[in-house]
Structure formats: structure tokens, C-alpha cells
Design a protein around this motif. Structure first.
Motif, PDB file in Angstrom:
ATOM      1  N   GLY A   1       0.743  -1.273   0.051  1.00  0.00           N
ATOM      2  CA  GLY A   1      -0.011  -0.353   0.074  1.00  0.00           C
ATOM      3  C   GLY A   1       0.973   1.233   0.101  1.00  0.00           C
ATOM      4  O   GLY A   1       1.949   1.213   0.001  1.00  0.00           O
ATOM      5  N   LYS A   2      -0.011   2.429   0.027  1.00  0.00           N
ATOM      6  CA  LYS A   2       0.774   3.755   0.086  1.00  0.00           C
ATOM      7  C   LYS A   2       0.649   4.446   1.376  1.00  0.00           C
ATOM      8  O   LYS A   2      -0.656   4.882   1.418  1.00  0.00           O
ATOM      9  CB  LYS A   2       0.308   4.476  -1.261  1.00  0.00           C
ATOM     10  CG  LYS A   2       0.670   3.693  -2.692  1.00  0.00           C
ATOM     11  CD  LYS A   2       0.077   4.634  -3.639  1.00  0.00           C
ATOM     12  CE  LYS A   2       0.098   4.017  -4.814  1.00  0.00           C
ATOM     13  NZ  LYS A   2      -0.760   4.614  -6.136  1.00  0.00           N
ATOM     14  N   VAL A   3       1.442   4.462   2.404  1.00  0.00           N
ATOM     15  CA  VAL A   3       1.373   5.200   3.682  1.00  0.00           C
ATOM     16  C   VAL A   3       2.591   5.933   3.650  1.00  0.00           C
ATOM     17  O   VAL A   3       3.827   5.783   3.596  1.00  0.00           O
ATOM     18  CB  VAL A   3       1.320   4.250   4.599  1.00  0.00           C
ATOM     19  CG1 VAL A   3       1.126   4.927   5.953  1.00  0.00           C
ATOM     20  CG2 VAL A   3      -0.215   3.309   4.200  1.00  0.00           C
ATOM     21  N   LEU A   4       2.268   7.221   4.010  1.00  0.00           N
ATOM     22  CA  LEU A   4       3.280   8.220   4.611  1.00  0.00           C
ATOM     23  C   LEU A   4       3.218   8.808   6.102  1.00  0.00           C
ATOM     24  O   LEU A   4       1.967   9.393   6.274  1.00  0.00           O
ATOM     25  CB  LEU A   4       3.558   9.311   3.541  1.00  0.00           C
ATOM     26  CG  LEU A   4       4.343  10.426   4.200  1.00  0.00           C
ATOM     27  CD1 LEU A   4       5.670  10.169   4.137  1.00  0.00           C
ATOM     28  CD2 LEU A   4       4.536  11.796   3.288  1.00  0.00           C
ATOM     29  N   GLY A   5       3.855   8.467   6.969  1.00  0.00           N
ATOM     30  CA  GLY A   5       3.641   8.881   8.479  1.00  0.00           C
ATOM     31  C   GLY A   5       4.603   9.928   8.671  1.00  0.00           C
ATOM     32  O   GLY A   5       6.080  10.068   8.002  1.00  0.00           O
ATOM     33  N   VAL A   6       4.025  11.057   9.212  1.00  0.00           N
ATOM     34  CA  VAL A   6       5.127  12.191   9.411  1.00  0.00           C
ATOM     35  C   VAL A   6       5.133  12.368  11.136  1.00  0.00           C
ATOM     36  O   VAL A   6       3.868  12.776  11.465  1.00  0.00           O
ATOM     37  CB  VAL A   6       4.570  13.260   8.940  1.00  0.00           C
ATOM     38  CG1 VAL A   6       5.701  14.615   9.072  1.00  0.00           C
ATOM     39  CG2 VAL A   6       4.406  13.282   7.230  1.00  0.00           C
ATOM     40  N   ILE A   7       6.347  12.340  11.616  1.00  0.00           N
ATOM     41  CA  ILE A   7       6.194  12.305  13.293  1.00  0.00           C
ATOM     42  C   ILE A   7       7.298  13.002  13.765  1.00  0.00           C
ATOM     43  O   ILE A   7       8.364  13.256  13.409  1.00  0.00           O
ATOM     44  CB  ILE A   7       6.332  10.761  13.900  1.00  0.00           C
ATOM     45  CG1 ILE A   7       5.817  10.807  15.245  1.00  0.00           C
ATOM     46  CG2 ILE A   7       7.573  10.005  13.356  1.00  0.00           C
ATOM     47  CD1 ILE A   7       5.863   9.432  15.986  1.00  0.00           C
ATOM     48  N   PRO A   8       7.187  13.909  14.730  1.00  0.00           N
ATOM     49  CA  PRO A   8       8.190  14.639  15.327  1.00  0.00           C
ATOM     50  C   PRO A   8       9.179  13.674  15.914  1.00  0.00           C
ATOM     51  O   PRO A   8       8.604  12.675  16.899  1.00  0.00           O
ATOM     52  CB  PRO A   8       7.185  15.664  16.277  1.00  0.00           C
ATOM     53  CG  PRO A   8       5.840  15.584  15.944  1.00  0.00           C
ATOM     54  CD  PRO A   8       5.739  14.154  15.272  1.00  0.00           C
ATOM     55  N   ASP A   9      10.408  14.083  16.057  1.00  0.00           N
ATOM     56  CA  ASP A   9      11.592  13.283  16.694  1.00  0.00           C
ATOM     57  C   ASP A   9      11.042  12.866  18.358  1.00  0.00           C
ATOM     58  O   ASP A   9      11.158  11.941  18.658  1.00  0.00           O
ATOM     59  CB  ASP A   9      12.735  14.172  16.572  1.00  0.00           C
ATOM     60  CG  ASP A   9      13.935  13.541  17.291  1.00  0.00           C
ATOM     61  OD1 ASP A   9      14.376  12.456  16.665  1.00  0.00           O
ATOM     62  OD2 ASP A   9      14.315  13.653  18.446  1.00  0.00           O
ATOM     63  N   ALA A  10      10.561  13.930  19.006  1.00  0.00           N
ATOM     64  CA  ALA A  10      10.252  13.956  20.392  1.00  0.00           C
ATOM     65  C   ALA A  10       9.221  12.699  20.647  1.00  0.00           C
ATOM     66  O   ALA A  10       9.136  12.016  21.835  1.00  0.00           O
ATOM     67  CB  ALA A  10       9.754  15.130  21.081  1.00  0.00           C
ATOM     68  N   LEU A  11       8.385  12.315  19.606  1.00  0.00           N
ATOM     69  CA  LEU A  11       7.251  11.163  19.810  1.00  0.00           C
ATOM     70  C   LEU A  11       7.848   9.943  19.359  1.00  0.00           C
ATOM     71  O   LEU A  11       7.122   8.983  19.407  1.00  0.00           O
ATOM     72  CB  LEU A  11       6.292  11.579  18.992  1.00  0.00           C
ATOM     73  CG  LEU A  11       5.288  12.876  19.365  1.00  0.00           C
ATOM     74  CD1 LEU A  11       4.081  13.066  18.542  1.00  0.00           C
ATOM     75  CD2 LEU A  11       5.092  12.946  20.970  1.00  0.00           C
ATOM     76  N   VAL A  12       9.218   9.688  19.125  1.00  0.00           N
ATOM     77  CA  VAL A  12       9.684   8.459  18.467  1.00  0.00           C
ATOM     78  C   VAL A  12      10.386   7.840  19.723  1.00  0.00           C
ATOM     79  O   VAL A  12      11.130   8.270  20.434  1.00  0.00           O
ATOM     80  CB  VAL A  12      10.621   8.680  17.423  1.00  0.00           C
ATOM     81  CG1 VAL A  12      11.237   7.203  17.005  1.00  0.00           C
ATOM     82  CG2 VAL A  12      10.143   9.373  16.241  1.00  0.00           C
ATOM     83  N   VAL A  13      10.058   6.423  20.024  1.00  0.00           N
ATOM     84  CA  VAL A  13      10.550   5.545  20.841  1.00  0.00           C
ATOM     85  C   VAL A  13      11.519   4.859  20.402  1.00  0.00           C
ATOM     86  O   VAL A  13      11.362   4.385  19.146  1.00  0.00           O
ATOM     87  CB  VAL A  13       9.369   4.514  21.389  1.00  0.00           C
ATOM     88  CG1 VAL A  13      10.233   3.509  22.428  1.00  0.00           C
ATOM     89  CG2 VAL A  13       8.597   5.105  22.170  1.00  0.00           C
ATOM     90  N   ARG A  14      13.034   4.836  20.759  1.00  0.00           N
ATOM     91  CA  ARG A  14      13.941   4.154  20.233  1.00  0.00           C
ATOM     92  C   ARG A  14      14.443   2.804  20.961  1.00  0.00           C
ATOM     93  O   ARG A  14      15.375   2.358  20.942  1.00  0.00           O
ATOM     94  CB  ARG A  14      15.174   5.178  20.230  1.00  0.00           C
ATOM     95  CG  ARG A  14      14.901   6.191  19.186  1.00  0.00           C
ATOM     96  CD  ARG A  14      16.034   6.986  18.459  1.00  0.00           C
ATOM     97  NE  ARG A  14      15.831   7.675  17.499  1.00  0.00           N
ATOM     98  CZ  ARG A  14      15.105   8.964  17.770  1.00  0.00           C
ATOM     99  NH1 ARG A  14      14.998   9.418  18.906  1.00  0.00           N
ATOM    100  NH2 ARG A  14      15.055   9.903  16.705  1.00  0.00           N
TER     101      ARG A  14
ATOM    102  N   GLY B   1       4.565   1.459   6.611  1.00  0.00           N
ATOM    103  CA  GLY B   1       4.648   2.441   5.474  1.00  0.00           C
ATOM    104  C   GLY B   1       5.913   3.309   5.758  1.00  0.00           C
ATOM    105  O   GLY B   1       6.790   3.067   6.616  1.00  0.00           O
ATOM    106  N   GLU B   2       5.909   4.137   4.752  1.00  0.00           N
ATOM    107  CA  GLU B   2       7.205   5.342   5.002  1.00  0.00           C
ATOM    108  C   GLU B   2       7.049   6.076   6.213  1.00  0.00           C
ATOM    109  O   GLU B   2       5.983   6.639   6.343  1.00  0.00           O
ATOM    110  CB  GLU B   2       7.424   5.838   3.743  1.00  0.00           C
ATOM    111  CG  GLU B   2       8.609   6.907   3.800  1.00  0.00           C
ATOM    112  CD  GLU B   2       8.700   7.922   2.482  1.00  0.00           C
ATOM    113  OE1 GLU B   2       9.394   8.754   2.493  1.00  0.00           O
ATOM    114  OE2 GLU B   2       7.654   7.766   1.642  1.00  0.00           O
TER     115      GLU B   2
END
Length: 226
Positions: free
Chosen positions: A63-76, A107-108
Motif C-alpha cells: 500500500g501507499k502510506v506516509l507517516g510524519v512524526i516529530p522526533d520527540a514522539l519516537v521511541v528508540r 509504511g514510509e
């Protein structure tokens, strides 16, 4: 039947208290996948965000998916994407700490520095907007999108996916604002309402730009399209 669309969907990173919310998110994602439409969303892998993203990607991840997320919300953290972690997220909104793991299964994903960049990029990548059930962020995002249409920054469809009457009180507020003279009746038509995935697609495909919107000249925002 319908032209290819890039649809920005605003929705919660939690599941809510009703199973039907997740069911509708999955159904809409599957329909997007079937139509070959692109989903643009907030980049989360939890709650309704994760549900619609994974459904749009499809079982073959084509499928075609683009997610846009701020750095502060990313769990590493290495263990953040474990089954136990995801089950805790599902249990209750109080367990959700606002962060999300990244996964190619959704997705991306583009990581941006802040919320303002996120919203601008999501808008630039989309030619239709849909709001599903969510919290403060969902409400803020869709109201800004509606305002952009009123100001003439864009002329794209804006649809409230009103699952089980979730947006009834917001729609009543809009009606009240029209009655009290703060929103024109024509600008009230900016907001379309759907209750099924098929109706969401129909409202997008057959959207007619309301008359009476402002015709101002925008420099920075003008690239969203009119």
C-alpha cells in the motif's frame, strides 16, 4: 470510479473505549488500499493511527502510506515494540505515554523536528482531509484544516468520519456558531460528514468547494493549492 487521492487522516494514537473505532479504522484503510489511495497520517503505530496505517499497507505491504512524526514522539528503546508494550497501549489511554515505535510495516515514516513542520508537511502531501475519533491533537488539526479552507489556503475536501456519533457535539457547536453569526452558512458547508468508509470516499470524490470563502493571497501557505 474515483481519481487517485492522497488523504490526510487525523485520528487518535489510542484505541478509545469502543472496539468499533478500530474496526472502522481498519475498514477505511482496507478501502484506501483497494482503491490505491495514499494515506498521509501522524506516523504513530499505536491506536487508530496504527490500525489505519497497517490496513492501508495491506497484507502484502504494497500500500501507499506516509507517516510524519516529530522526533520527540519516537521511541528508540529496543524493547518498545514488544507484544507486552503494545498490549499495554491497547488497555487504556492512561497507559499511553505519547511516544510510538517506528516500523516499516506501517509504511514510509519521515521524522521531523517539531509539530509545526509535521502539520505543514502532512498538508503539502495531501489533497483531502479526514478526521476520525481522537483527542486534543485530532481536534486541533482538523479545525486548523477547516480554517485553512475558510481562508482560501486550500480548497480540498474536509470530512468528519462520524463513527457512532463521535462528532455530534462538534457538529452541534458548528451549527450553534452559524446561528449566532460567527460562521457563515456557506462556510458551514466546508465540513462534510460520513458514517461509513464508502461514504468517506464518496464525500471526497464528489466534494464541491463552497462559495463564500475568503479569497486572500497567501505566500507561504499558497502552495497547498486552491
Amino acid at each position: 470510479m474515483t481519481e487517485t487521492r492522497s488523504v490526510c487522516v487525523y485520528c487518535g494514537s489510542s484505541f478509545g473505549n469502543k472496539e468499533k473505532y478500530a474496526g472502522h479504522a481498519e475498514a477505511l484503510g482496507k478501502l484506501f488500499h483497494q482503491l490505491g489511495w495514499k494515506l498521509v497520517y501522524g506516523g504513530g503505530t499505536t491506536g487508530l493511527m496504527g490500525q489505519i496505517a497497517s490496513a492501508t499497507m495491506g497484507p502484502e505491504l504494497d500500500g501507499k502510506v506516509l507517516g510524519v512524526i516529530p522526533d520527540a514522539l519516537v521511541v528508540r528503546e529496543r524493547d518498545s515494540n514488544t507484544e507486552d508494550f503494545n498490549e499495554k497501549i491497547k488497555e487504556n489511554v492512561d497507559n499511553h505515554k505519547g511516544s510510538t515505535p517506528l516500523s516499516s510495516a506501517y509504511g514510509e515514516t519521515i521524522v521531523v523536528p517539531d509539530m509545526h513542520t509535521r502539520k505543514r508537511m502532512m498538508a503539502r502531501e495531501s489533497n483531502a482531509f479526514v478526521a476520525m475519533p481522537g483527542g486534543y491533537g485530532t481536534l486541533e488539526e482538523v479545525m486548523e484544516c477547516i480554517t485553512w479552507s475558510q481562508l482560501g489556503i486550500h480548497a480540498y475536501p474536509v470530512v468528519l468520519y462520524n463513527i457512532d456519533g463521535f462528532f455530534d457535539l462538534l457538529l452541534k457547536h458548528i451549527e450553534h456558531s452559524i446561528e449566532e453569526g460567527f460562521i457563515s452558512k456557506k462556510n458551514g458547508e466546508i465540513v462534510q460528514v460520513a458514517t461509513t468508509p464508502e461514504e468517506v470516499v464518496e464525500k471526497i470524490a464528489n466534494y464541491v468547494v463552497p462559495e463564500g470563502r475568503f479569497s486572500l493571497q497567501w505566500k507561504d501557505e499558497g502552495e497547498h493549492g486552491k
